[in-house]
Design a protein around this motif. Structure first.
Motif, short mmCIF file in Angstrom:
data_model
loop_
_atom_site.label_atom_id
_atom_site.label_comp_id
_atom_site.label_asym_id
_atom_site.label_seq_id
_atom_site.Cartn_x
_atom_site.Cartn_y
_atom_site.Cartn_z
N VAL A 119 0.86 -1.18 0.00
CA VAL A 119 0.00 0.00 0.00
C VAL A 119 0.89 1.23 0.00
CG1 VAL A 119 -1.73 1.30 1.28
CG2 VAL A 119 -1.84 -1.21 1.25
N GLN A 120 0.57 2.19 -0.84
CA GLN A 120 1.31 3.44 -0.88
C GLN A 120 0.40 4.55 -0.35
OE1 GLN A 120 1.25 1.51 -4.02
NE2 GLN A 120 2.90 0.43 -3.00
N LEU A 121 0.97 5.41 0.46
CA LEU A 121 0.24 6.52 1.08
C LEU A 121 0.99 7.81 0.80
CD1 LEU A 121 -0.27 4.74 4.51
CD2 LEU A 121 -1.97 4.93 2.71
N VAL A 122 0.29 8.80 0.28
CA VAL A 122 0.92 10.09 -0.02
C VAL A 122 0.10 11.20 0.60
CG1 VAL A 122 1.71 11.66 -1.80
CG2 VAL A 122 1.89 9.19 -2.17
N GLU A 123 0.71 11.89 1.56
CA GLU A 123 0.02 12.98 2.24
C GLU A 123 0.26 14.32 1.54
OE1 GLU A 123 1.93 10.36 5.56
OE2 GLU A 123 2.47 11.18 3.59
N ALA A 158 0.89 -1.14 9.53
CA ALA A 158 1.92 -1.70 8.66
C ALA A 158 2.42 -0.74 7.59
CB ALA A 158 1.39 -2.97 7.99
N TYR A 159 1.56 0.18 7.17
CA TYR A 159 1.89 1.04 6.03
C TYR A 159 1.86 2.51 6.45
CZ TYR A 159 0.73 -3.31 3.72
OH TYR A 159 0.68 -4.64 3.35
N TRP A 160 2.86 3.27 5.95
CA TRP A 160 3.01 4.66 6.35
C TRP A 160 3.34 5.53 5.16
CZ3 TRP A 160 2.38 6.46 11.33
CH2 TRP A 160 2.24 5.48 12.32
N GLY A 161 2.85 6.76 5.21
CA GLY A 161 3.28 7.76 4.26
C GLY A 161 4.52 8.46 4.77
N HIS A 162 5.02 9.43 3.98
CA HIS A 162 6.24 10.13 4.35
C HIS A 162 5.99 11.39 5.17
CE1 HIS A 162 8.85 7.51 2.11
NE2 HIS A 162 8.07 7.60 1.05
N ARG A 199 -6.72 21.33 6.00
CA ARG A 199 -7.24 20.02 5.69
C ARG A 199 -6.14 19.18 5.05
NH1 ARG A 199 -12.08 17.75 1.77
NH2 ARG A 199 -10.59 18.30 0.13
N LEU A 200 -5.78 18.12 5.72
CA LEU A 200 -4.78 17.20 5.21
C LEU A 200 -5.47 16.11 4.37
CD1 LEU A 200 -2.55 16.68 8.37
CD2 LEU A 200 -2.48 18.51 6.67
N SER A 201 -4.77 15.69 3.34
CA SER A 201 -5.27 14.60 2.49
C SER A 201 -4.22 13.51 2.41
CB SER A 201 -5.57 15.11 1.07
OG SER A 201 -6.56 16.11 1.09
N CYS A 202 -4.68 12.29 2.21
CA CYS A 202 -3.79 11.15 2.04
C CYS A 202 -4.38 10.23 0.98
CB CYS A 202 -3.61 10.40 3.36
SG CYS A 202 -2.66 8.87 3.23
N VAL A 203 -3.69 10.15 -0.15
CA VAL A 203 -4.15 9.28 -1.23
C VAL A 203 -3.60 7.89 -1.00
CG1 VAL A 203 -4.12 8.85 -3.70
CG2 VAL A 203 -4.35 11.20 -2.83
N VAL A 204 -4.48 6.91 -1.03
CA VAL A 204 -4.12 5.51 -0.79
C VAL A 204 -4.13 4.78 -2.13
CG1 VAL A 204 -4.67 3.41 0.48
CG2 VAL A 204 -5.22 5.66 1.46
N SER A 205 -3.05 4.10 -2.46
CA SER A 205 -2.98 3.35 -3.71
C SER A 205 -2.34 1.99 -3.45
CB SER A 205 -2.21 4.12 -4.78
OG SER A 205 -0.89 4.35 -4.35
#
Length: 122
Positions: A2-6, A110-114, A19-25
Motif C-alpha cells: 500500500v502506498q500513502l501520499v500525504e 503496517a503502512y506509512w506515508g512520508h 485540511r490534510l489529504s492522504c491518497v491511498v494506492s
C-alpha cells in the motif's frame, strides 16, 4: 503493498484551519483501517485519529477540533483541523493496516506515508 501520499500541510496562525489529504494506492484491500499520526521534534509519534468504515476514534487533543473522514471513491483519507494551536505543530503521517480494529498505537500499523509538515505560529 500500500502506498500513502500525504498533502495539505503548511503554515497557519493560531486559530486557523488546514485540511490534510492522504491518497491511498496499491493493494487498498489491505488498508481497512486508516489513521493520522503526528510527531513533533524530540517527541514520540502519537495518534491523532483513526477510522474504520464510518467508525472513528480521536486522541484527546484532537477531540472537538479535528475530523477524520474518507472518500472511498477517491481512495483518499482526510483530516480537517480547526482551531489550530502551536502545540499542533508536527509532521503529520497517515497510516494504514488490514486489521479492522480502531487503535491509535503506531506499532499496529503496517503502512506509512512520508508525512506533511504542519506549523502553527502564535
Amino acid at each position: 503493498q500500500v502506498q500513502l501520499v500525504e498533502s495539505g500541510g503548511g503554515s497557519v496562525q493560531v486559530g486557523g484551519s488546514l485540511r490534510l489529504s492522504c491518497v491511498v494506492s496499491g493493494n487498498t484491500a489491505s488498508s481497512v483501517r486508516l489513521a493520522w499520526f503526528r510527531q513533533a521534534p524530540g517527541k514520540e509519534r502519537e495518534g491523532v485519529a483513526a477510522i474504520v468504515d464510518s467508525n472513528t476514534m480521536y486522541a484527546d487533543p484532537a477531540k472537538g477540533r479535528f475530523t477524520i473522514s474518507q472518500d472511498n471513491a477517491k481512495n483518499t483519507l482526510y483530516l480537517q483541523m480547526n482551531s489550530l494551536k502551536p502545540e499542533d505543530t508536527a509532521m503529520y503521517f497517515c497510516a494504514a493496516d488490514l486489521v479492522p480494529w480502531l487503535r491509535l498505537d503506531p506499532s499496529t500499523y503496517a503502512y506509512w506515508g512520508h508525512g506533511t509538515q504542519v506549523t502553527v505560529s502564535p
